[in-house]
Design a protein around this motif. Structure first.
Motif, short mmCIF file in Angstrom:
data_model
loop_
_atom_site.label_atom_id
_atom_site.label_comp_id
_atom_site.label_asym_id
_atom_site.label_seq_id
_atom_site.Cartn_x
_atom_site.Cartn_y
_atom_site.Cartn_z
N LEU A 18 33.32 -14.81 1.37
CA LEU A 18 33.61 -16.19 1.77
C LEU A 18 33.63 -16.33 3.30
CD1 LEU A 18 36.38 -17.13 -0.82
CD2 LEU A 18 33.95 -17.76 -0.85
N TRP A 19 34.25 -15.37 3.97
CA TRP A 19 34.25 -15.41 5.44
C TRP A 19 32.81 -15.32 5.96
CZ3 TRP A 19 37.79 -17.21 8.40
CH2 TRP A 19 39.16 -17.05 8.10
N ALA A 60 35.49 -11.03 8.16
CA ALA A 60 34.78 -10.37 7.07
C ALA A 60 34.71 -8.86 7.28
CB ALA A 60 33.37 -10.95 6.94
N LEU A 61 34.46 -8.46 8.53
CA LEU A 61 34.34 -7.04 8.82
C LEU A 61 35.68 -6.31 8.71
CD1 LEU A 61 31.84 -7.20 11.82
CD2 LEU A 61 31.41 -6.17 9.58
N ARG A 62 36.78 -7.05 8.79
CA ARG A 62 38.10 -6.43 8.61
C ARG A 62 38.43 -6.23 7.13
NH1 ARG A 62 42.21 -6.62 12.22
NH2 ARG A 62 43.65 -7.45 10.67
N MET A 82 27.12 -7.19 6.15
CA MET A 82 26.01 -7.72 6.93
C MET A 82 24.81 -8.18 6.11
SD MET A 82 27.42 -8.00 9.67
CE MET A 82 26.01 -8.90 10.29
N PRO A 83 24.44 -7.54 4.98
CA PRO A 83 23.32 -8.08 4.21
C PRO A 83 23.54 -9.50 3.69
CG PRO A 83 23.67 -5.79 3.63
CD PRO A 83 24.83 -6.19 4.49
N ILE A 84 24.79 -9.95 3.61
CA ILE A 84 25.08 -11.32 3.18
C ILE A 84 24.47 -12.32 4.16
CG2 ILE A 84 26.93 -12.97 2.64
CD1 ILE A 84 28.70 -10.55 1.95
N ASP A 85 24.28 -11.87 5.39
CA ASP A 85 23.70 -12.74 6.41
C ASP A 85 22.28 -13.16 6.06
OD1 ASP A 85 24.03 -14.10 8.88
OD2 ASP A 85 22.83 -12.58 9.89
N PHE A 86 21.64 -12.44 5.14
CA PHE A 86 20.29 -12.82 4.71
C PHE A 86 20.24 -14.24 4.15
CE2 PHE A 86 19.26 -8.11 3.90
CZ PHE A 86 18.61 -7.99 5.12
#
Length: 294
Positions: free
Chosen positions: A14-15, A233-235, A243-247
């Motif tokens: 979600l973040w 999100a990274l926390r 990071m693949p969600i950024d796709f």
């Protein structure tokens, strides 16, 4: 102080979706400013707006004390790398088509997956590697970039992708020891200084106008929100998962281009977008299963 957050992959998703929407808004604003301001001026204005937002939000939540000078060297390294990558990205935006820029930028998660075992000690699992590869195939289907025609724009975009990957890894490392608020505070302070100094070096600064000020403000707001979402999100989950969600930003950007700039939507877009979403579903399903077995 150890501020490591618990492992929560669904919250991280979600973040990350908030980051995707915010980065898309920043890209649209950056395109609207093309030719009006140089990249250093854009970065200085962005950081100026974001600084006051960070301070106001921290004061409203009573969390000003969370801002500290701990790990200043880590902050400086992260922000220098990110500042370089963001300037390369804005520069590439004026030299090559947006679709090609986005395609090259999206090699960044692959760099994260390759570098994370070395710099973060994270393990590359089969589902993570497969999700990243499948998502990248989807991007190539959508934009079909011509990587044979190397030029300054292509090289700038490639450099930006590597810088963004390094930034995300540095963020992950910082988030182990410092708060999100502190990361955002030093992001705005350091990058404002970088941008202001470099913008003034040539002796000429183009000040915001009534036409450009709203777009500069939008870049400041969306840039800050994007980093808040990304850092959060990274926390909550490994970088190789997050990071693949950024796709998903690619189909969103394609839709924005069609609605705002009358760019054509092709059938291959939907095939590529389907692969991107499927890749993320594989990644999310693999990680959420782990929470039920722990």
């Amino acid at each position: 102080m150890n501020t490591t957050a618990p492992y929560r992959p669904l919250a991280a998703v979600l973040w990350m979706l908030g980051s995707v929407v915010s980065f898309t808004g920043m890209a649209i604003a950056g395109r609207q400013l093309q030719g009006a301001h140089d990249t250093f001026e854009i970065m200085a204005a962005r950081s100026f707006v974001s600084f006051f937002l960070v301070i106001a939000a921290a004061a409203a939540m009573g969390k000003l004390r969370e801002i500290s000078g701990a790990r200043l060297g880590g902050h400086a390294l992260r922000n220098a790398v990110h500042f370089t990558g963001q300037n390369l990205w804005f520069w590439a935006l004026t030299l090559i088509p947006l679709a090609q820029l986005i395609a090259i930028e999206f090699t960044s998660p692959l760099w994260v997956i390759l570098l994370s075992p070395l710099l973060l000690g994270e393990r590359i699992t089969g589902p993570r590697a497969f999700a990243a590869a499948l998502g990248f195939v989807g991007i190539l289907i959508v934009v079909r970039p011509d990587f044979n025609a190397l030029n300054l724009g292509v090289l700038a975009a490639a450099g930006a992708a590597v810088c963004f990957a390094a930034t995300n890894i540095a963020t992950k490392r910082l988030a182990r020891d410092v708060t999100v608020l502190s990361i955002l505070f030093w992001l705005t302070v350091m990058q404002f200084v970088f941008g202001a100094v470099l913008a003034a070096i040539d002796g000429h600064i183009t000040w915001p106008t009534l036409a450009t000020a709203p777009w500069l403000a939008l870049i400041g707001v969306t840039g800050l929100v994007a980093h808040l979402c990304l850092t959060s999100a990274l926390r909550l989950a490994p970088a190789t998962f997050v990071m693949p969600i950024d796709f998903t930003r690619l189909p969103l950007m394609a839709l924005a281009g069609a609605l705002l700039y009358q760019e054509q939507l092709e059938a291959l877009l939907f095939l590529g977008a389907a692969l991107i979403l499927f890749a993320n579903w594989i990644n999310i399903r693999s990680e959420t299963r782990k929470t039920h077995t722990r």
